[in-house]
Design a protein around this motif. Structure first.
Motif, PDB file in Angstrom:
ATOM      1  N   LEU A 172       0.825  -1.212   0.000  1.00  0.00           N
ATOM      2  CA  LEU A 172       0.000   0.000   0.000  1.00  0.00           C
ATOM      3  C   LEU A 172       0.858   1.261   0.000  1.00  0.00           C
ATOM      4  O   LEU A 172       0.462   2.289  -0.558  1.00  0.00           O
ATOM      5  N   ALA A 173       2.020   1.194   0.648  1.00  0.00           N
ATOM      6  CA  ALA A 173       2.903   2.357   0.727  1.00  0.00           C
ATOM      7  C   ALA A 173       3.853   2.455  -0.459  1.00  0.00           C
ATOM      8  O   ALA A 173       4.595   3.431  -0.581  1.00  0.00           O
ATOM      9  N   SER A 174       3.844   1.442  -1.338  1.00  0.00           N
ATOM     10  CA  SER A 174       4.763   1.421  -2.469  1.00  0.00           C
ATOM     11  C   SER A 174       4.279   2.343  -3.586  1.00  0.00           C
ATOM     12  O   SER A 174       3.122   2.284  -3.990  1.00  0.00           O
ATOM     13  N   PRO A 175       5.165   3.186  -4.114  1.00  0.00           N
ATOM     14  CA  PRO A 175       4.778   4.067  -5.227  1.00  0.00           C
ATOM     15  C   PRO A 175       4.287   3.282  -6.440  1.00  0.00           C
ATOM     16  O   PRO A 175       3.407   3.752  -7.174  1.00  0.00           O
ATOM     17  N   GLU A 176       4.829   2.079  -6.653  1.00  0.00           N
ATOM     18  CA  GLU A 176       4.429   1.289  -7.812  1.00  0.00           C
ATOM     19  C   GLU A 176       2.975   0.805  -7.714  1.00  0.00           C
ATOM     20  O   GLU A 176       2.359   0.453  -8.729  1.00  0.00           O
TER      21      GLU A 176
END
Length: 318
Positions: free
Chosen positions: A270-274
């Motif tokens: 959820l916190a990943s930019p991808e």
């Protein structure tokens, strides 16, 4: 993986000499005899470094390896090799014991002592090689275990582990996990030898090593919707009851541990930019939460906020 030898790329007259050089670089000094030295000598040798220990695979035409007392006096690292015969069958002799090693069987070789090993025709063997100092067992314990390997309850588990180790090692080469895999395999080999030798000093470690391997397996399959206690127990040749007992011995519930690991994976994604444009429900489903409402309740209970709030708090703006 490093390819130490591929005779298909060499002139026929150079193959025996190249085989000897590659074998000596991968293992301890010994005499090499080819079944048909002046005929069809062919071989491929692969090598994986897994921290301190290593994995060595040799496949090819008939050979005989003889480590004599003179070779032992030359000196070499004090090591042993736990090998699995993956193609064909071999004849192994050490410590006044002769045995036939069939496909899919383990063979323990004390590399500090003379031995004789051979196969005829096309064959292959792969060996996990480790220093005695890193193994933490005496030579006496190892030699006692060598006569009783199939008696250990860990025999099938270690056999399967060593059989698939090249594929797993390939996927981890160049990462810190490769060294961790070598350490975990060392622990597994230690438990096998200790139980086979009936060395009671190490019996409590057997369950710990098995538990560590189960966690490693489960973490690799967290996103697999088919992952279940029954499947994990079957993969490790233990009963479902014993699986729960292992977790209870570490003050853990399997179900709660699995949910916690999957929540942690979803939280990172959820916190990943991808993944910022992926729906929360899709990420939840990927980590085994097929009911979005259930995922939100579990997430809030664990982290004190909803998945959407976590994403807004931890995602970096463009």
């Amino acid at each position: 993986m490093a390819v130490l030898l591929e005779t298909a790329t060499l002139p026929r007259q150079d193959r025996a000499e190249a085989f000897y050089a590659a074998m000596m670089s991968a293992s301890v000094p010994s005499r090499v005899e080819h079944e048909d030295r002046h005929g069809e000598v062919h071989a491929r040798m692969d090598f994986w470094q897994l921290g301190a220990p290593d994995l060595f695979r040799n496949e090819g035409s008939g050979i005989r390896l003889v480590r004599t007392p003179r070779h032992v006096r030359i000196g070499a690292p004090e090591r042993l090799a736990l090998a699995v015969q993956v193609i064909g069958s071999g004849q192994f002799s050490q410590d006044n014991t002769d045995r036939r090693v069939h496909t899919g069987e383990l063979m323990l070789v004390d590399l500090t002592a003379p031995y004789d090993f051979a196969w005829s025709g096309h064959g292959a063997s792969q060996a996990f090689q480790i220093d005695y100092d890193d193994l933490g067992l005496s030579v006496e314990t190892v030699r006692r275990a060598a006569q009783r390997l199939p008696s250990s309850p860990l025999y099938e588990l270690v056999l399967h582990h060593l059989t698939v180790l090249p594929v797993v090692s390939d996927s981890l080469q160049g990462t810190p996990a490769a060294e961790a895999l070598g350490a975990a395999t060392t622990q597994l080999v230690r438990a096998l030898l200790s139980s086979a030798a009936d060395d009671r000093q190490w019996h409590p470690a057997v369950g710990d090593v098995l538990f560590t391997r189960i966690l490693w397996y489960a973490r690799r399959h967290l996103t697999d919707p088919e992952l279940s206690p029954a499947r994990i127990a079957a993969e490790h040749n233990i009963s479902l009851r014993y699986l729960y007992k292992l977790f209870a011995g570490h003050q853990l519930s399997f179900e709660q541990w699995l949910i916690g690991e999957r929540l942690a994976g979803a939280r990172r994604q959820l916190a990943s930019p991808e993944s910022r444009h992926r729906p929360v429900a899709a990420i939840a489903a990927e980590w085994g939460f097929l009911d979005p409402g259930h995922f939100t309740r579990r997430f809030r209970r664990a982290h004190g906020m909803t998945p959407q709030e976590w994403r807004r708090l931890h995602s970096n703006p463009d």
